[in-house]
Design a protein around this motif. Sequence first.
Motif, PDB file in Angstrom:
ATOM      1  N   LEU A  48      31.431  63.442  42.340  1.00  0.00           N
ATOM      2  CA  LEU A  48      32.133  62.508  43.219  1.00  0.00           C
ATOM      3  C   LEU A  48      33.165  63.285  44.027  1.00  0.00           C
ATOM      4  O   LEU A  48      34.060  63.912  43.456  1.00  0.00           O
ATOM      5  CB  LEU A  48      32.811  61.410  42.397  1.00  0.00           C
ATOM      6  CG  LEU A  48      33.603  60.361  43.164  1.00  0.00           C
ATOM      7  CD1 LEU A  48      32.691  59.582  44.112  1.00  0.00           C
ATOM      8  CD2 LEU A  48      34.305  59.413  42.197  1.00  0.00           C
ATOM      9  N   CYS A  50      36.119  63.380  47.060  1.00  0.00           N
ATOM     10  CA  CYS A  50      37.120  62.519  47.687  1.00  0.00           C
ATOM     11  C   CYS A  50      37.893  63.332  48.723  1.00  0.00           C
ATOM     12  O   CYS A  50      38.393  64.425  48.425  1.00  0.00           O
ATOM     13  CB  CYS A  50      38.075  61.992  46.619  1.00  0.00           C
ATOM     14  SG  CYS A  50      39.553  61.197  47.259  1.00  0.00           S
ATOM     15  N   LEU A  60      34.727  58.784  50.375  1.00  0.00           N
ATOM     16  CA  LEU A  60      34.058  59.143  49.130  1.00  0.00           C
ATOM     17  C   LEU A  60      32.570  59.358  49.317  1.00  0.00           C
ATOM     18  O   LEU A  60      31.917  58.630  50.062  1.00  0.00           O
ATOM     19  CB  LEU A  60      34.273  58.026  48.090  1.00  0.00           C
ATOM     20  CG  LEU A  60      35.727  57.780  47.697  1.00  0.00           C
ATOM     21  CD1 LEU A  60      35.921  56.354  47.234  1.00  0.00           C
ATOM     22  CD2 LEU A  60      36.139  58.740  46.603  1.00  0.00           C
ATOM     23  N   VAL A 282      36.791  52.500  42.178  1.00  0.00           N
ATOM     24  CA  VAL A 282      35.706  53.223  42.832  1.00  0.00           C
ATOM     25  C   VAL A 282      34.470  53.056  41.957  1.00  0.00           C
ATOM     26  O   VAL A 282      34.438  53.545  40.828  1.00  0.00           O
ATOM     27  CB  VAL A 282      36.037  54.717  43.008  1.00  0.00           C
ATOM     28  CG1 VAL A 282      34.830  55.461  43.556  1.00  0.00           C
ATOM     29  CG2 VAL A 282      37.232  54.896  43.926  1.00  0.00           C
ATOM     30  N   LYS A 304      34.208  51.369  47.341  1.00  0.00           N
ATOM     31  CA  LYS A 304      35.647  51.443  47.069  1.00  0.00           C
ATOM     32  C   LYS A 304      36.312  50.093  47.284  1.00  0.00           C
ATOM     33  O   LYS A 304      36.145  49.486  48.340  1.00  0.00           O
ATOM     34  CB  LYS A 304      36.312  52.492  47.952  1.00  0.00           C
ATOM     35  CG  LYS A 304      37.815  52.674  47.653  1.00  0.00           C
ATOM     36  CD  LYS A 304      38.371  53.893  48.373  1.00  0.00           C
ATOM     37  CE  LYS A 304      38.672  53.599  49.845  1.00  0.00           C
ATOM     38  NZ  LYS A 304      39.939  52.858  49.992  1.00  0.00           N
TER      39      LYS A 304
END
Length: 311
Positions: A48, A50, A60, A282, A304
């Motif tokens: 993941l 960010c 994301l 998330v 999100k």
Amino acid sequence: MAVASAGPAELGFVEAAPAWRLRSEQFPSKLYAPLPNRADAFHRCLFLFCCRVPPCCAGLRVFRNQLPRKNDFYSYEPPSENPPPETGESVCLQLKSGAHLCRVCGCLGPKTCSRCHKAHYCSKEHQTLDWRLGHKQACTQSEYLDRTIPDHNFLFPEFEIVIETEDEITPEVVEKENESEIIGSMGEVPEEELDSMAKHESREDKIFQKFKTKIALEPEQVLRYGRGIAPIWISGENIPQEKDIPDCPCGAKRIFEFQVMPQLLNYLKADTLGRSVDWGVVAVFTCAESCRLGIGYTEEFVWKQDITDTP
């Protein structure tokens, strides 16, 4: 840490670990999620990413990678649980395949320092940053270069995620206790006023209260994992419908696999970097079939939900 679809959630908690334990060949739980009875997904990871740079902030993307036990990148046998000799807190940025990684960000590093030819970078910008933060002095010290990666304050802090199974009975017990406290504190309120208050209780309030109740006894959880279970939402706003979750390119539906909780923000130290990254929940949805990818990566879907949507 994969679980059955009907089982309880697995809760993730942040734990500090020595740098050698966080290397990819150690398979740290950062999110390592193999699937049982799937030979092609013996090693299965979800990554993941960010963005913390305004105006994107929390943009994301999530990628899935899976490999059989026998592959060209990792040893067939489990890694040793003992630290490598003479490495201490060092970080190795070279895979078994020989791929060189950037000393600053860990991405593929095709560029090298023209002076020592041992330090690898993904870009001129990261080479310049590394030069200013110590490589200039250590450039010709090959032993130092092999063992040490400086802290560039470029990436988020690294941690390992330790896992505990959630007690399914706990939330109901907490909710009843909360109800008892509320009722006790309203003993003197006229019945007509209580009825009016109940009618005005919004769906938003109920969802937020349910979220708080669910995490009440484990408030430090930073992650909830459960392939095929239902996520918990922090707000009644911006909850995805089935049509909002796109199918995998292979044609299979995507199902919920894990969610990142707002508590993780406390560990990322984003505020000290002058950034405004933020989220409420998330949620990550992955291919229900965990389709085969060879040795590549496939992008999955992230939703999100902002904490600012809560009352």
